[in-house]
Write an enzyme that holds these catalytic residues in place. Structure first.
Site, PDB file in Angstrom:
ATOM      1  N   THR A 115       0.816  -1.210   0.000  1.00  0.00           N
ATOM      2  CA  THR A 115       0.000   0.000   0.000  1.00  0.00           C
ATOM      3  C   THR A 115       0.850   1.260   0.000  1.00  0.00           C
ATOM      4  OG1 THR A 115      -1.761  -1.157   1.191  1.00  0.00           O
ATOM      5  CG2 THR A 115      -1.803   1.245   1.253  1.00  0.00           C
TER       6      THR A 115
ATOM      7  N   ASP B   7       1.666  -6.484  -4.294  1.00  0.00           N
ATOM      8  CA  ASP B   7       0.836  -6.559  -3.103  1.00  0.00           C
ATOM      9  C   ASP B   7       1.399  -7.680  -2.240  1.00  0.00           C
ATOM     10  OD1 ASP B   7      -1.433  -7.625  -1.414  1.00  0.00           O
ATOM     11  OD2 ASP B   7      -2.517  -6.000  -2.402  1.00  0.00           O
ATOM     12  N   SER B   8       1.459  -7.480  -0.931  1.00  0.00           N
ATOM     13  CA  SER B   8       2.140  -8.479  -0.096  1.00  0.00           C
ATOM     14  C   SER B   8       1.407  -9.814  -0.044  1.00  0.00           C
ATOM     15  CB  SER B   8       2.378  -7.939   1.319  1.00  0.00           C
ATOM     16  OG  SER B   8       1.178  -7.831   2.043  1.00  0.00           O
TER      17      SER B   8
ATOM     18  N   THR C  87       1.326  -4.507   4.263  1.00  0.00           N
ATOM     19  CA  THR C  87       1.034  -4.858   5.651  1.00  0.00           C
ATOM     20  C   THR C  87       0.465  -6.262   5.825  1.00  0.00           C
ATOM     21  OG1 THR C  87      -1.180  -3.867   5.545  1.00  0.00           O
ATOM     22  CG2 THR C  87       0.630  -2.447   6.285  1.00  0.00           C
ATOM     23  N   ASP C  88      -0.188  -6.804   4.800  1.00  0.00           N
ATOM     24  CA  ASP C  88      -0.936  -8.046   5.008  1.00  0.00           C
ATOM     25  C   ASP C  88      -0.046  -9.215   5.411  1.00  0.00           C
ATOM     26  OD1 ASP C  88      -3.251  -6.724   4.478  1.00  0.00           O
ATOM     27  OD2 ASP C  88      -3.568  -7.586   2.484  1.00  0.00           O
TER      28      ASP C  88
ATOM     29  N   LYS D  38      -0.169  -8.430  12.653  1.00  0.00           N
ATOM     30  CA  LYS D  38      -1.205  -7.485  12.224  1.00  0.00           C
ATOM     31  C   LYS D  38      -2.513  -7.854  12.914  1.00  0.00           C
ATOM     32  CE  LYS D  38      -3.308  -5.137   8.305  1.00  0.00           C
ATOM     33  NZ  LYS D  38      -3.466  -5.016   6.835  1.00  0.00           N
TER      34      LYS D  38
ATOM     35  N   TYR E 261      -3.704 -29.439  31.321  1.00  0.00           N
ATOM     36  CA  TYR E 261      -4.910 -30.265  31.199  1.00  0.00           C
ATOM     37  C   TYR E 261      -4.591 -31.606  30.549  1.00  0.00           C
ATOM     38  CZ  TYR E 261      -7.601 -26.046  32.263  1.00  0.00           C
ATOM     39  OH  TYR E 261      -8.111 -24.927  32.862  1.00  0.00           O
TER      40      TYR E 261
END
Length: 332
Positions: free
Chosen positions: A12, A53-54, A85-86, A156, A277
């Site tokens: 971006t 684009d990532s 950022t993705d 993120k 547990y």
């Protein structure tokens, strides 16, 4: 004068409008003038490695980026990576493993709005990244919204807010305030030896999120398709079901046949503890490894990286019993 290299990979930060929506389009030449506004007396050089684009960044791109950083590290006091950022937290985590004992700061950053937008967060994120990269502290970091996180601890957590990233289960290593950039040296990664490039990895890794009613035959399907490791996001502290659909029995069979099974928690904070547990203890007895308080991004990339280093079960266990780059707190 300190000299930094800015490596642009797209995202971006450098996007432009197109008929099909936002896509990376601004070159390093177009970005450099804007970035010099926040650099003060720091000399900047910039290059394009790839412009995507990532969501379109793959493990071979991590290798290519790590190789370029390793090649360039001797000529600069720090490196900034512009990234979408993705998947930025995945890239930051994998670089933390691939760039062992990196002696200079490598700082990833991006933005929620393109640098061409008048109210974008791009310039502030760039300012933080540039000055952290000039700070002289070796390691891989992620700078966003006036804070700096260890790359291997960042995740993120918001899709639209400028405060998109958080440091998970670990303090921020630096913040920008009215006092300037304050770096907390006690939280920085430890340099344990010489700088080494370790880019081998396995992409035959799967992420499996548990849900009530999940079918155990999924694991045998993964084996049939050649997967070597699976990261399971289990319930709570790390519980796996063993009644009705006996998922734990399937896990034990997969481990015996050579699958590496890493188990963490679906909960973002505080991590797993399989010894509390019965559902967790049974999993440990079946031969799974534990992710403790790692982020999902760190758990996946560490699993990929470790399986690229060795096929030996005992060595794999050793890797996951160690805190390599501050990615995990392992209880004593």
């Amino acid at each position: 004068m300190k000299k930094l290299l800015i490596i642009n990979t797209g995202g971006t930060f450098s996007s432009v409008e197109s008929e099909r929506g936002l896509k990376p389009g601004l070159s390093s030449r177009e970005l450099l003038e804007a970035m010099r506004l926040v650099a003060g007396g720091i000399e900047l050089e910039m290059e394009d490695l790839f412009l995507v684009d990532s969501a379109n960044i793959f493990p071979d791109d991590w290798r290519r980026l790590a190789e370029r950083i390793y090649e360039a590290a001797a000529g600069y006091q720090g490196i900034v990576v512009i990234h979408g950022t993705d998947t930025m937290a995945y890239t930051a985590s994998m670089l933390s493993f691939m760039l062992q004992n990196v002696p200079i700061p490598v700082v990833l950053t991006g933005s929620q709005l393109s640098i061409s937008h008048p109210v974008a967060d791009a310039m502030e994120n760039c300012r933080c990244a540039v000055h952290m990269a000039a700070g002289g502290h070796g390691g891989v970091f992620l700078a966003f919204n006036r804070k700096v996180m260890l790359g291997v601890r960042a995740s993120k957590v918001r899709t639209m807010s400028f405060d998109a990233f958080e440091s998970i289960n670990y303090p921020d290593v630096a913040q920008i305030s009215s006092l300037g950039l304050r770096i907390h040296t006690g939280y920085l990664p430890e340099i344990k030896g010489g700088f080494r490039l370790c880019t081998e990895y396995s992409d035959r890794v799967f992420v499996l999120k548990m849900y009530p009613g999940i079918r155990p035959e999924l694991l045998s399907m993964l084996e049939e398709h050649g997967y070597r490791g699976v990261y399971i996001e289990a319930f709570g502290l790390g519980g796996l079901p063993f009644l009705k659909n006996d998922f734990l029995a399937a896990v034990e069979r997969s481990v015996k046949r050579g699958m590496t099974v890493l188990v963490g928690s679906q909960c973002r904070y505080e991590g797993s503890s399989l010894s509390v547990y019965e559902t967790g203890l049974r999993a440990l007895n079946s031969g799974v490894l534990q992710a403790y308080d790692m982020t999902a991004e760190a758990a996946v990339t560490k699993l990929m990286w470790v399986l690229g280093q060795t096929d030996d079960r005992h060595k794999i266990e050793e890797y996951f019993s160690e805190n390599l780059v501050q990615e995990v707190r392992i209880p004593v």
